[in-house]
Design an enzyme around this catalytic site. Structure first.
Site, PDB file in Angstrom:
ATOM      1  N   GLU A  67       0.526  -1.890   4.509  1.00 32.16           N
ATOM      2  CA  GLU A  67       1.050  -0.530   4.591  1.00 32.16           C
ATOM      3  C   GLU A  67       2.511  -0.538   5.004  1.00 32.16           C
ATOM      4  O   GLU A  67       3.340   0.144   4.426  1.00 32.16           O
ATOM      5  CB  GLU A  67       0.222   0.306   5.563  1.00 32.16           C
ATOM      6  CG  GLU A  67       0.685   1.750   5.634  1.00 32.16           C
ATOM      7  CD  GLU A  67      -0.231   2.637   6.459  1.00 32.16           C
ATOM      8  OE1 GLU A  67       0.188   3.756   6.818  1.00 32.16           O
ATOM      9  OE2 GLU A  67      -1.377   2.226   6.748  1.00 32.16           O
ATOM     10  N   GLN A 125       0.813  -1.208   0.000  1.00 35.94           N
ATOM     11  CA  GLN A 125       0.000   0.000   0.000  1.00 35.94           C
ATOM     12  C   GLN A 125       0.851   1.264   0.000  1.00 35.94           C
ATOM     13  O   GLN A 125       0.308   2.360  -0.129  1.00 35.94           O
ATOM     14  CB  GLN A 125      -0.897   0.029   1.244  1.00 35.94           C
ATOM     15  CG  GLN A 125      -1.970  -1.030   1.289  1.00 35.94           C
ATOM     16  CD  GLN A 125      -2.697  -1.026   2.614  1.00 35.94           C
ATOM     17  OE1 GLN A 125      -2.652  -2.000   3.352  1.00 35.94           O
ATOM     18  NE2 GLN A 125      -3.373   0.064   2.939  1.00 35.94           N
ATOM     19  N   GLU A 168     -12.899   3.690   5.316  1.00 34.29           N
ATOM     20  CA  GLU A 168     -12.915   3.228   6.701  1.00 34.29           C
ATOM     21  C   GLU A 168     -14.215   3.501   7.460  1.00 34.29           C
ATOM     22  O   GLU A 168     -14.648   2.656   8.251  1.00 34.29           O
ATOM     23  CB  GLU A 168     -11.740   3.863   7.459  1.00 34.29           C
ATOM     24  CG  GLU A 168     -10.393   3.377   7.000  1.00 34.29           C
ATOM     25  CD  GLU A 168      -9.255   4.191   7.593  1.00 34.29           C
ATOM     26  OE1 GLU A 168      -8.395   3.595   8.248  1.00 34.29           O
ATOM     27  OE2 GLU A 168      -9.246   5.425   7.404  1.00 34.29           O
ATOM     28  N   ARG A 182      -4.905   7.472  17.231  1.00 30.01           N
ATOM     29  CA  ARG A 182      -6.220   7.601  16.577  1.00 30.01           C
ATOM     30  C   ARG A 182      -7.326   7.000  17.441  1.00 30.01           C
ATOM     31  O   ARG A 182      -8.479   7.438  17.365  1.00 30.01           O
ATOM     32  CB  ARG A 182      -6.207   6.975  15.187  1.00 30.01           C
ATOM     33  CG  ARG A 182      -7.444   7.319  14.365  1.00 30.01           C
ATOM     34  CD  ARG A 182      -7.347   6.833  12.925  1.00 30.01           C
ATOM     35  NE  ARG A 182      -6.562   7.705  12.095  1.00 30.01           N
ATOM     36  CZ  ARG A 182      -7.074   8.584  11.228  1.00 30.01           C
ATOM     37  NH1 ARG A 182      -8.383   8.726  11.106  1.00 30.01           N
ATOM     38  NH2 ARG A 182      -6.282   9.333  10.489  1.00 30.01           N
TER      39      ARG A 182
END
Length: 799
Positions: free
Chosen positions: A264, A229, A746, A342
């Site tokens: 990722e 990614q 998401e 987050r």
């Protein structure tokens, strides 16, 4: 209309009005390729099985295959290692250990805490120790089993509680968000409670596993086809490993068979090791682990323990709240810092906390290093928020939805988040109102409660409505940038390349729609090519739901640059004002003339007008100071809500999802068909995380759920028997995003919280909703059954 346009420049006022009307019509049609339900650009190839993935690429003569030898303990040191028998196995060409790597660091931040191949310390069971290169993948895999390794083994730290008991070592510094005096607010509240919740992890379970194919080129160059990614990060890590400039390394990604965050950072190890072996041996090298080894050796969604303390009143309004989010991060930092950050950013979900303190603990454990996963910590943070709301509802005897609505963000002084950003576009009240009406929630809830009260059998039903407010942007501000490359050829066809990666989510289709809209041509006229670091450099990961936002805007800027050149040329060549030139339906309206887009392009080429451009975009307005816990980390918020109804079997704990109603907003959708597909898929994946997908390690640190036989993702029979999904098509992005669209990757994942809370509601019915079930996630049938039995026992004791 064409007759009117053919009359020339001597037009009456009526004719002029018609021309201006035509121009207005052109503007209305200009965006036709966007906001339309276009099919995924590779859908026909997927259906026919002709979409090539990395493992399908032709292998040049001499290609060899690599496989990794993994540790068999979770904590300790290598006392002795003998790989001679490995080297003697048929087909083996080389065995590589960490001592041969002068740059032995796979960490995303290059901080030295994650070796490609460990040379001494073992930090989790399944950690790579050596790599075998052989004539075939089978031979390499078989040879790995012949290693003789002796360990000095120690007891592993496996859970959040064990990590805290061992001193609370963290893989990176945690963060604190604070607004107001939470201690004073809780102490002064009429009522208060404390609790905790375990929130399980999740395997990415991508259909295409980790894979890389490295092909050495001339003069030390290297091309790596990687299922990643983040091509630019992969490129840089390969360059570091080979001690080459980044310009000598090209990483290419045409498509991935799923990723969800698992590629990722985790793809880097496989790509860099393949490149190292290819450089060492001078031949192409492919590496692809089996599914079992992939699941054992690669990171997952973080497990969390959320501890909370809340003060509230009899009306269900929260006065103050405190959270501590402890995360099982594994043995290295990877992306655990921003993931746990987050989680704190979403400890409010849709609710205004008058006073709040939230703390993250990214804890070290002897497990694989956990990593990015759809939602990136946000879902775990929101589960904490929803548990608090649910606890308050049970404590006050109020309907949970009523408590949710009373604590929503609002106006005046009820707009500030725990990180001091203002919520300026809170549209959830309208979404909730529309969903209540379309789902008939109140009527169904009353009927369901009556049926549960009068039930003589062993079935119980539950229903819940949960909201979603999700922040869009990378919280690492520097990642909020993107680039694109657009060429227009003399036949009018268009070549598009951008820095985003296609993992099945339809990103390429959306970006191509944007370019087609700018030029007023059909979507089929735009050709999308593989993401390559050789075309668009220094790209950010395709993550944080920002792929279409950023890459779409970069491509739009590139296309608009070329279009402006064409407008300037046409205005000068044909003597008309630029405002009388419009692009629509493969034609260009130039004053009173209409020419084919391809003809104008040929004219411009002959006049030596540049028909190629790069585009660059950086997200405006965002800033973040982690040290102070203040800033504007998100460009905007995405909103949605879901109603779920379930039925549980109180004798076995088994359950079915009877009905789900979703209303979700994507701004002015670039592609409603793709967005609805993302909502459905995200919801299904979120439901799996909260119900069936359970990660189990034994006391030795061995992952027991390491294959499809032991790890249960949702299947067709798990899906809602009635599944209604709608877009809030009236919504628009409050910021100037690409054609006023919003992210969709998401946010829908968290809509599945409705299923979890519906299950909790059904369990609570066995004790007449007098006792909170305090379910942990995932709510497997075993956990449902245990909760039912516990509530029955507690209710009997209290009576």
């Amino acid at each position: 209309m064409n007759e009117v346009l053919a009359r020339g420049s001597d037009r009456s006022h009526d004719d002029q009005a018609k021309v201006e009307g035509a121009a207005a019509l052109s503007d209305a049609h200009e965006h036709a390729p966007v906001h339309q339900p276009k099919r995924h650009d590779s859908a026909h190839l997927h259906v026919a099985g002709r979409a090539p993935y990395t493992d399908d690429l032709p292998e040049p003569p001499g290609t060899l295959h690599a496989y990794l030898g993994l540790s068999t303990i979770a904590n300790g040191r290598i006392r002795a290692i003998d790989l001679e028998k490995v080297r003697r196995q048929p087909g083996v060409r080389a065995v590589i250990t960490g001592d041969e790597l002068s740059h032995n660091d796979a960490s995303a931040w290059q901080i030295g805490d994650e070796p490609f191949l460990t040379t001494g310390k073992i930090d989790f069971l399944g950690q790579p120790i050596f790599m075998v290169i052989a004539d075939s993948r089978k031979a390499a895999r078989h040879a790995c089993a012949h290693a003789h390794i002796q360990y000095d083994e120690e007891a592993p730290i496996l859970t959040v509680d064990e990590a805290r008991d061992a001193g609370g070592k963290t893989v990176i510094d945690g963060m604190t968000l604070e607004r107001g005096d939470a201690d004073a607010a809780i102490a002064g509240a009429p009522r208060k409670l404390t609790g905790s919740m375990l929130i399980g992890g999740q395997d990415h379970f991508y259909l295409e596993g980790q894979i890389a194919f490295a092909v050495p080129g001339e003069d030390g160059t290297m091309t790596v086809y990687s299922s990643t990614q983040h091509p630019s990060e992969t490129q840089m890590l390969i360059a570091h490993t080979l001690h080459r400039p980044a310009a000598m390394v090209t990483v290419e990604v045409r498509r991935m068979g799923g990723a969800f965050g698992g590629k990722e950072s985790q793809a880097n190890l496989f790509a860099a090791l393949a490149a190292f072996a290819a450089d060492r041996l001078g031949v192409p090298i492919k590496i692809r682990p089996d599914r079992d080894d992939d699941m054992v050796a690669t990171g997952k969604r973080h497990d969390f323990r959320a501890d909370y303390e809340v003060g509230f009143d009899d009306d269900g309004r929260v006065h103050g709240v405190k959270f501590v989010y402890g995360a099982r991060c594994g043995f290295s930092a990877d992306l655990s810092g921003p993931v746990t950050d987050r989680a704190l950013f979403h400890c409010d979900n849709a609710y205004y906390w008058p006073a709040v303190r939230a703390v993250s603990q990214p804890l070290f454990t002897n497990t694989v290093s956990n990593t990015a996963f759809r939602g990136f910590g946000g879902p775990q943070g929101m589960m904490g928020a929803e548990r608090v709301i649910d606890e308050v509802a049970f404590a006050t005897g109020l309907d949970p939805l009523e408590v949710r609505q009373r604590n929503f963000y609002g106006e005046g002084d009820r707009t500030t988040t725990p990180y001091h950003q203002q919520v300026e576009d809170f549209i959830l009240p309208r979404i909730i109102d529309e969903l209540l009406e379309s789902s008939k929630y109140e009527h169904r809830r009353k009927a369901l409660q009556e049926a549960n009260r009068s039930a003589r059998g062993f079935k119980r039903r539950g229903i819940a409505l949960t909201p979603v407010k999700f922040g869009i942007s990378f919280t690492a501000t520097h990642l909020n940038q993107a680039g694109a490359l657009v060429h227009v050829y003399t036949d009018g066809s268009i070549h598009l390349n951008h820095g985003g990666t296609e993992m099945g989510q339809g990103l390429n289709t959306k970006v191509a729609q944007v370019v087609a809209a700018v030029f007023g041509v059909p979507l089929e006229q735009v050709r999308i090519t593989a993401t390559s670091t050789g075309k668009v450099p220094n790209t950010s990961a395709t993550a944080a739901s920002s792929g279409a936002d950023m890459n779409g805007m970069a491509a739009k800027i590139a296309a608009e640059t070329i279009r402006q050149r064409l407008v300037d040329y046409a205005a000068e060549e044909h003597g008309v004002p630029a405002e009388q030139i419009a692009f629509r339906e493969s034609n260009v309206l130039i004053g009173n003339r209409e020419v084919l887009f391809s003809d104008l392009v040929k004219e411009a080429y002959a006049a030596r007008i540049q028909l190629s451009s790069t585009g660059y975009y950086r997200t405006p307005k965002i800033h973040w100071d982690r040290a102070s816990g203040k800033g504007h980390p998100f460009y905007y918020f995405a909103y949605g809500a879901a109603v779920a109804e379930v039925e549980i079997d109180t004798l076995t704990g088994e359950y079915t999802v009877e009905r789900v109603d979703i209303l979700h907003e994507t701004g002015k959708s670039l592609n409603p068909a793709i967005d609805i597909g993302q909502i459905e898929g995200g919801f299904a994946q979120g439901m799996g995380w909260l119900t069936t997908e359970e990660l189990v390690w034994d006391e030795k640190g061995r992952l027991r759920t390491h294959a499809p036989s032991t790890y249960k993702i949702p299947v067709a029979s798990d899906m809602p028997r009635e599944f209604n999904v709608r877009l809030a098509d009236w919504a628009r992005a409050n910021e100037p995003t690409v054609f006023r669209s919003k992210a969709v990757g998401e946010p829908p994942f968290m809509l599945a919280m409705s299923v979890f809370h519906a299950l909790s509601d059904a369990v609570a019915s066995v004790a007449h909703h007098m006792i909170h079930p305090r379910l942990d996630a995932p709510a497997t049938p075993e956990r449902i059954l245990m909760a039912v039995e516990r509530l029955r026992a507690e209710a009997k004791t209290e009576s």
